[in-house]
Design an enzyme around this catalytic site. Structure first.
Site, PDB file in Angstrom:
ATOM      1  N   SER A 107      -5.406  12.054 -26.158  1.00 23.32           N
ATOM      2  CA  SER A 107      -4.372  11.029 -26.249  1.00 23.32           C
ATOM      3  C   SER A 107      -4.438  10.096 -25.052  1.00 23.32           C
ATOM      4  O   SER A 107      -4.557  10.530 -23.903  1.00 23.32           O
ATOM      5  CB  SER A 107      -2.998  11.693 -26.322  1.00 23.32           C
ATOM      6  OG  SER A 107      -1.979  10.727 -26.392  1.00 23.32           O
ATOM      7  N   HIS A 150       8.936  15.636 -30.704  1.00 22.98           N
ATOM      8  CA  HIS A 150       7.886  14.658 -30.385  1.00 22.98           C
ATOM      9  C   HIS A 150       8.133  13.257 -30.946  1.00 22.98           C
ATOM     10  O   HIS A 150       7.581  12.278 -30.441  1.00 22.98           O
ATOM     11  CB  HIS A 150       6.543  15.174 -30.911  1.00 22.98           C
ATOM     12  CG  HIS A 150       5.371  14.680 -30.133  1.00 22.98           C
ATOM     13  ND1 HIS A 150       5.248  13.382 -29.687  1.00 22.98           N
ATOM     14  CD2 HIS A 150       4.250  15.309 -29.714  1.00 22.98           C
ATOM     15  CE1 HIS A 150       4.115  13.244 -29.039  1.00 22.98           C
ATOM     16  NE2 HIS A 150       3.486  14.392 -29.035  1.00 22.98           N
TER      17      HIS A 150
END
Length: 821
Positions: free
Chosen positions: A602, A484
């Site tokens: 997000s 990530h």
């Protein structure tokens, strides 16, 4: 052993009488070709960097400007107002015969200066234009005259045929929000909300949006806790806020982005936890179709498609991110770092505990899919066993980062070449020995197992440090495991869409399921990597494997396709699909846990230079009012629907504010980092960053719809992906809109928690979606159910693929239908 066999065959060629003559030609040729390729790459990058720097102008515009100046000079006109004469005086005097040359040089220098000034003006104009975000606040069907004018100016100033990073210099910097707006609680008077009939105009929405911190935590705090938090906030505003904000404002002017570099460093690279589950996420293959059952063939096409995508990136022909390939997260004792190579011409492959190096290029360029299939098939057919402890070596990348950093020092000394082959690869490929994907016999359990395998594998068959691992299962199913820190999900999602579309529709497969083309028997065998593992590493591998297996066994994954309706129904209700699902998630979670909680969604901040993400706090007072009304038997459907629309509009306002850099969490995070650097104690900031996120959510967007015929062939879209829960007693939920009439959900939680159950939440999500849809006239056919916390699952979803087949007919635009098994 295969390695000994290759060595025996290699040595005679060096000792034969004509060995030196035979090798000298190819060696010089390889040196020449290698240098030629390198210079081509450097020149191409230089040219692309030049085009990016002058964009939206072009070299032809300079030539046009120079020609116009020369024409004016020929007509005895001086457009420079005497500046060219001044330039000529500064140039060396080469004699009378070069007088005309001095004039041409003066004109060229003046044209270049004028051209540079025009480019700078265009960049400033574009930056100012791109700083306008009012279009986000307008409904799609009612564009204001201001936005129409803005859009026309953007088209005029933005030029044509941009490449990657063309607009980089023109993107505005992410603004630092007002610290008072971030912290304070906005007191809303009756009639001043953001729902239907609200009295605020567009201009005041960002300045007074109730997404400030205190407003966001009000629904989850008791009156006593809220009063205590308010006191901490007031103390912070009075004592520390101005000093911390000043440093943050200074950084925003000096650095490209005031928060993104700190976010990467402190959230990702300084984390000492295992990457597995805590940092990585996965992407799935097509849900109902598998283009070929041959593992090596699917790997060949997929690897070739991925390298085609990298080629487009190198030529700056595709928009996402340069660190997708040739990138590794290298562990450190205190902090990791991201190592990115300019190029890599091989992939690292793992199969049955063995590591291989597979070259991806020959002298003629990128290997064909059929040649790559041949190399992968050679690995599958290789009967050599794994060496002691080699099989579980990759479990070290799933260990805590400090431990892995210490062990890696020994590996770097004892197994330098093998470690470099893995870390320096374009990406990592795992050829799994087991099948995966949806099955007719047990569709629910097979999808859950598929997600679990993609997320954690067996704990030792993924190199979690690599930017991504391509996973190819024995039945031809694909998957992706992504690290990530280097970028966020939309970046890898963009690449994954291109890969699936290219390998299936453009490259295709022959009638027998193999890659198209012919094998290349002249290719050398894949290189088996040799690991000289020191004795002290053996214990570390065993400990890492034990920890990875414990972490893996604690993850509860659940995937289900919701096929009752999709985004087309939601849009017919004139609502945002994302906001619709987010409010349904609030209802589902309340039914699951009996309480409200902080919710993380997000949102991208790609409108700004080097922007990454911002948090939308979806659990709002409006959402809570709607949920309470749905659970109140005395509330009517029209009353619930009105509250639902208010909650959706509030969520949309929060989402748009976050995208425009006016969110809460990144600002508070940056203030906290400044306070740590300055050794300033702030109880308020400490309280903020001690909060947990029991519900973490994310939508995976379908970004390249032109690559897929989602209307006629909705099965040929990636079924999304998922991630681990952010809290030990919480859920991770992601979702993707597949075509117009399906939503696929990915849910994760910890089995060790007595408060969570991924399957239970999945049932609540389906019930909540049906309940919300039944509020609308178009959804009256959907049975309305209201269930409270702790109710037993109804089993409604047991036949969720009853109207689907696991295999599906291929689109006409792709390869013939018969190889699709």
């Amino acid at each position: 052993m295969a390695e000994a066999h290759q060595a025996v065959n290699f040595m005679p060629s060096l000792t034969s009488d004509r060995g030196e003559v035979e090798l000298s030609g190819p060696m010089w040729q390889e040196i020449y070709l290698s240098g030629l390729r390198s210079w081509k790459r450097h020149l191409l990058r230089f040219w692309n960097d030049f085009l990016t720097g002058v964009f939206p102008a072009t070299p032809l515009s300079w030539l046009f400007l120079f020609s116009a100046i020369q024409l004016a000079w020929f007509l005895q006109l001086d457009p420079s107002l005497g500046l060219m004469e001044k330039i000529k005086e500064l140039l060396p005097d080469w004699g009378g015969q070069h007088h005309r040359l001095r004039g041409v040089l003066a004109a060229a220098l003046f044209a270049s200066c004028l051209w540079g000034a025009l480019i700078f003006t265009l960049h400033v104009a574009l930056r100012l234009l791109l700083s306008y975000h009012g279009w986000l606040l307008e409904p799609h069907e009612a564009m204001s005259s201001t936005t129409k004018t803005w859009l026309a100016l953007v088209r005029i100033f933005s030029g044509r045929h941009p490449v990657l990073f063309s607009y980089q210099r023109s993107l505005p910097r992410q603004p630092v929000p007002s610290v008072q707006d971030t912290v304070r609680k906005v007191l809303l008077e009756p009639g001043m909300g953001w729902g239907v009939g609200g009295g605020r105009g567009r201009d005041s929405v960002f300045s007074a949006l109730p997404h400030q911190y205190l407003e966001s935590v009000r629904p989850v705090l008791s009156d006593e806790d809220f009063d205590w938090t308010t006191g901490l906030a007031q103390e912070f505003l009075k004592l520390q806020a101005s000093l911390l904000q000043w440093y943050l404002w200074l950084k925003s002017w000096w650095a490209s982005n005031y928060v993104s570099d700190w976010w990467e460093e402190f959230v990702y690279l300084r984390s000492r936890n295992s990457l597995m589950v805590n940092s990585n996420y996965y992407m799935m293959d097509f849900l109902y179709v598998t283009p070929t059952p041959l593992q090596a063939a699917r790997a060949g096409n997929a690897v070739h498609a991925l390298l085609l995508y990298r080629h487009r990136l190198n030529r700056q022909e595709t928009p996402p991110y340069e660190k997708i390939f040739n990138t590794t997260r290298v562990p450190g004792v205190q902090k990791d770092y991201i190592r990115h190579l300019q190029d890599s011409r091989h992939v690292a492959v793992f199969h049955r505990g063995r590591f291989f190096r597979v070259g991806t290029h020959s002298q003629n360029g990128l290997l064909s899919p059929r040649a790559l299939e041949q190399q992968f098939q050679r690995i599958l057919d290789d009967p050599s066993p794994a060496c002691p402890h080699e099989e579980h070596l990759a479990a070290l990348t799933a260990a805590p980062r400090g431990m892995w950093a210490q062990v890696r020092k020994s590996l770097k000394t004892q197994a330098t070449q093998a470690l470099e082959a893995v870390e320096g690869a374009a990406f990592f490929v795992s050829l799994d020995a087991e099948p995966a994907g949806l099955t007719r016999e047990d569709p629910a359990a097979s999808l859950d197992a598929y997600a679990h395998t993609l997320l954690v594998g067996r704990g030792h068959d993924r190199w979690f440090d690599k930017s991504f691992t391509l996973i190819v299962f024995s039945n031809g199913k694909l998957g992706l495991s992504v690290e990530h820190s280097w970028a966020d999900c939309p970046i890898s999602g963009h690449m994954w869409e291109f890969t699936l579309a290219t390998e299936c529709f453009q490259l295709g497969y022959s009638a027998d399921g193999h890659c198209k083309g012919r094998p290349d028997p002249t290719l050398p065998q894949p290189q088996r990597l040799q690991w000289d593992l020191p004795e002290q590493v053996h214990l570390s591998i065993s400990l890492a494997l034990r920890g990875a297996e414990t972490l893996s066994s604690n993850v509860d994954c659940h995937v289900f396709p919701f096929s009752h309706f999709g985004k087309s129904f939601i849009r017919r209700c004139h609502l945002s699909p994302d906001s619709f699902v987010q409010m349904a998630l609030q209802l589902a979670h309340f039914r699951d846990r009996g309480q409200f909680c902080l919710t993380y969604e997000s949102a991208m901040t790609r409108l700004f230079l080097e922007g990454r993400t911002e948090t939308v706090r979806s659990c709002t007072r409006e959402a809570c009012d709607f949920v309470r009304a749905m659970e109140d038997q005395e509330k009517t459907d029209p009353q619930c629907l009105a509250l639902f629309r208010v909650a959706v509009e509030k969520h949309q306002a929060l989402l748009k504010a976050a995208m425009c850099g006016q969110g809460v969490d990144r600002h508070l995070f940056a203030l906290y980092i400044v306070s740590r650097f300055l050794h300033v104690q702030s109880p308020f900031l400490a309280q903020v960053h001690s909060e947990q996120w029991p519900l973490s959510t994310s939508q995976i967007p379908v970004q390249q719809t032109h690559l897929f015929d989602v209307h006629n062939y909705p099965d040929y879209v990636s079924s999304g992906g998922g991630f681990g829960p952010a809290d030990d007693h919480g859920y991770g939920v992601s979702y993707i809109f597949m075509g117009d009439d399906m939503i696929t959900f990915h849910i994760s939680s910890k089995k060790s928690s007595t408060k969570t159950d991924s399957h239970r939440l999945g049932q609540h999500i389906e019930d909540a979606l049906l309940d919300v849809a039944s509020l609308f006239q178009a959804g009256q056919r959907l049975k309305r159910r209201r269930r409270g916390p702790g109710d037993e699952d109804s089993g409604h979803r047991r036949g969720f693929i009853s109207n689907k087949t696991v295999d599906s007919k291929a689109p006409r635009t792709s390869t013939p239908a018969d190889p699709f098994q």
